[in-house]
Design a protein around this motif. Structure first.
Motif, mmCIF file in Angstrom:
data_model
loop_
_atom_site.group_PDB
_atom_site.id
_atom_site.type_symbol
_atom_site.label_atom_id
_atom_site.label_comp_id
_atom_site.label_asym_id
_atom_site.label_seq_id
_atom_site.Cartn_x
_atom_site.Cartn_y
_atom_site.Cartn_z
ATOM 1 N N GLN A 1 0.824 -1.213 0.000
ATOM 2 C CA GLN A 1 0.000 0.000 0.000
ATOM 3 C C GLN A 1 0.855 1.258 0.000
ATOM 4 O O GLN A 1 0.518 2.257 -0.657
ATOM 5 C CB GLN A 1 -0.910 -0.018 1.225
ATOM 6 C CG GLN A 1 -2.022 1.010 1.192
ATOM 7 C CD GLN A 1 -2.904 0.903 2.421
ATOM 8 O OE1 GLN A 1 -2.889 -0.093 3.136
ATOM 9 N NE2 GLN A 1 -3.668 1.952 2.680
ATOM 10 N N ASP A 2 1.967 1.240 0.737
ATOM 11 C CA ASP A 2 2.843 2.420 0.793
ATOM 12 C C ASP A 2 3.406 2.752 -0.588
ATOM 13 O O ASP A 2 3.472 3.923 -0.987
ATOM 14 C CB ASP A 2 3.983 2.190 1.782
ATOM 15 C CG ASP A 2 3.520 2.273 3.230
ATOM 16 O OD1 ASP A 2 2.388 2.738 3.464
ATOM 17 O OD2 ASP A 2 4.286 1.861 4.127
ATOM 18 N N ARG A 3 3.829 1.730 -1.318
ATOM 19 C CA ARG A 3 4.377 1.966 -2.668
ATOM 20 C C ARG A 3 3.289 2.448 -3.620
ATOM 21 O O ARG A 3 3.520 3.337 -4.442
ATOM 22 C CB ARG A 3 5.038 0.708 -3.206
ATOM 23 C CG ARG A 3 6.292 0.307 -2.462
ATOM 24 C CD ARG A 3 7.191 -0.544 -3.323
ATOM 25 N NE ARG A 3 8.357 -1.012 -2.597
ATOM 26 C CZ ARG A 3 9.447 -0.302 -2.352
ATOM 27 N NH1 ARG A 3 9.506 0.938 -2.786
ATOM 28 N NH2 ARG A 3 10.456 -0.805 -1.676
ATOM 29 N N LEU A 4 2.115 1.861 -3.511
ATOM 30 C CA LEU A 4 1.009 2.303 -4.363
ATOM 31 C C LEU A 4 0.613 3.743 -4.025
ATOM 32 O O LEU A 4 0.307 4.543 -4.922
ATOM 33 C CB LEU A 4 -0.193 1.370 -4.177
ATOM 34 C CG LEU A 4 -0.028 -0.050 -4.729
ATOM 35 C CD1 LEU A 4 -1.144 -0.952 -4.222
ATOM 36 C CD2 LEU A 4 0.004 -0.048 -6.247
ATOM 37 N N GLY A 5 0.630 4.078 -2.726
ATOM 38 C CA GLY A 5 0.309 5.443 -2.315
ATOM 39 C C GLY A 5 1.332 6.440 -2.824
ATOM 40 O O GLY A 5 0.972 7.536 -3.279
#
Length: 531
Positions: free
Chosen positions: A455-459
């Motif tokens: 999720q952090d990378r997608l964010g």
């Protein structure tokens, strides 16, 4: 800007005094001023005593809104000192780890002079503002215990605290005796503590010094956290469980509204938005709790509130991100871009505040509170089902959706598809947080950690997309105004190139994050959760 005193110990920082860091400060309760006088007489009869004088201090204790210092066993205390301020970073026992003299009390850790204290505080508090949480007036009588050679072996302090700024200001609130160990004199310190406990009959204070001060001043440490913590029983009805979750989310919205309005720090808006998104996500994923028309209405209202707060949050993120590129551009060009973004943020904030002042927002809060804060008359078709049954079904469905979309990700996958995957991941994570207490906690945390990495990378990928759009819009707005130097547009072009390059790098790293989340270990843990 100030001066730093530092010495020999590293906790959250270095000690600025000669206290023995291996021994804790001993604090004892004194019931009355008369008992304090009696203790002084007993000490004088047993030990060689030197009176060091009396000191009156006005102390202000600081922490962040979400208690980041307290959670890290620390406190920040300021005291006026000859036209300046003595700022101390203390542990929970009140022992100074850092001390510095400043012209003014800093609002953020970044306002401190460059030193180890600043580095330590920035890691803990990040973007959060220091808020005054308690003010006391402390009357201290300092006493030294000497050995035969007239050397100080232990220091004692008789402290009387009075709370300032409330209806009982100036009234005695707290009386105690503090014994501070000094390096090289542990035996002497231990002898004094034994005497006070066994011969004088004093009782040790409960809790830490910082905690006692905060409670005395009417504070409730750890009364707010940005995390969702709900404890549900597997057999309770879905409508009952839903109200427990939704009430806590509404409390988070209201807790952050004042700081958002006053623009104290960016995290108030962030936590406000997270609570709004979680509420909307719950209504969208756990359907059938309320009547259909109520669910549709409130989903629409919380969607409106999310859109209202989105632009300001995007600009907050953009301003934080662009700061990392400062060294790459001419100073005048960079400052012009930052000023422009800040002007846009100011306009966006005004629009946000106007929205929060509307009857629509006030009605949303009042009607929503009435629905979730009381018994629901018009129950939905799934309101009476056990919450564990609903949780298992929703988590399994959400994971399947993320799994399929993640495995389909390729280098040529368009940004729109990556954005949808990001939203799916966020929905799954919210479900895991809503229903964590119904699952094995260790397995739930393992799945959430794995999901968070993806999720952090997608964010970050999404933030970089938003920032590129923002820079292009800024270039168009500045182009429409005469007088902007050509170098500014060249700098903006280079910034877009940097953002695009970083976004490509993030996209190339997504494969590793996806494999970590879609691997057998995470899949097995998640299947265990929903059985």
């Amino acid at each position: 800007m100030g001066r730093l005193e530092q010495g020999g110990r590293r906790a959250l920082g270095d000690v600025g005094n000669s206290q023995d860091s291996a021994c804790p400060v001993a604090s004892f309760v004194l019931e009355t001023i008369m008992s304090a006088q009696d203790i002084k007489r007993q000490l004088t009869g047993k030990f060689r005593i030197q009176r060091l004088g009396r000191v009156v201090s006005e102390l202000t204790y600081y922490d962040t809104f979400d208690w980041r210092l307290y959670r890290n066993a620390a406190g920040l205390v300021s005291a006026p000192s000859e036209g300046s301020y003595l700022l101390s970073l203390v542990d929970l026992e009140g022992t100074t780890r850092y001390r510095m003299t400043l012209n003014s009390v800093p609002q953020f850790a970044r306002d401190l002079p460059l030193c180890q204290a600043r580095e330590a505080l920035e890691k803990v508090t990040e973007l959060r503002r220091f808020l005054p949480i308690a003010r006391i007036e402390r009357h201290s009588e300092r006493i030294a215990v000497l050995d035969r050679r007239e050397k100080i072996v232990t220091r004692l302090s008789l402290d009387r605290d009075a709370v300032l700024g409330d209806s009982t200001a100036g009234r005695l609130k707290h009386l105690r005796l503090k014994v501070e160990p000094l390096t090289g004199y542990r035996k002497e310190y231990a002898a004094i503590v034994r005497f006070l406990e066994h011969e004088a009959g004093l009782v040790r204070c409960c809790g830490s010094e910082v905690e006692r001060v905060l409670v005395t001043a009417g504070c409730c440490p750890l009364d707010y956290t940005g995390k969702l913590i709900v404890r549900l029983e597997p057999g309770i009805r879905t409508d009952t469980a839903s109200k427990q979750i939704l009430v806590q989310l509404l409390n988070a919205v209201e807790a952050n509204e004042r700081g958002l309005r006053d623009d104290l720090d960016p995290e108030f808006l962030h936590d406000f938005r997270v609570a709004v998104r979680r509420t909307r996500s719950y209504l969208g994923q756990v359907k059938g709790v309320f009547a259909d028309d109520l669910e549709r209405h409130f989903r629409g209202e919380f969607a409106w509130l999310g859109k209202l707060t989105g632009p300001t949050r995007d600009l907050d993120v953009h301003l934080l991100s662009i700061a990392g590129y400062e060294a790459e551009f001419p100073k005048t060009d960079f400052e012009l871009m930052v000023r422009h973004l800040r002007r846009r943020r100011l306009v966006s904030r005004r629009r946000l505040l106007r929205g929060l002042d509307t009857r629509r927002y006030l009605k949303l809060k009042a009607h929503w509170n009435a629905l979730i804060g009381t018994d629901v008359d018009e129950r939905g078709p799934k309101a009476g089902l056990p919450i564990s049954e609903i949780a298992e079904d929703r988590i399994a469905r959400a994971y399947s959706r993320v799994y399929k979309r993640a495995l389909g990700l390729r280098k040529e996958t368009p940004s729109e598809t990556i954005h949808r995957l990001r939203i799916d991941c966020k929905r799954l994570r919210y479900l895991l947080e809503f229903f964590r207490s119904l699952c094995d906690v260790q397995q739930a945390n393992s799945v959430i950690r794995s999901l968070k990495g993806l999720q952090d990378r997608l964010g970050l990928y999404n933030d970089l997309s938003v920032q590129q759009v923002a820079v292009r819009e800024m270039a168009e707005e500045l182009f429409a105004r005469s007088g902007t130097e050509a170098s500014v547009f060249l700098s903006m072009g280079r910034l877009i190139e940097r953002l695009e390059a970083r976004q490509k790098l993030v996209k190339s790293q997504l494969e590793k994050s996806i494999s970590g989340f879609t691997g057998e270990k995470t899949a097995e843990a998640l299947l265990e959760l929903v059985r």
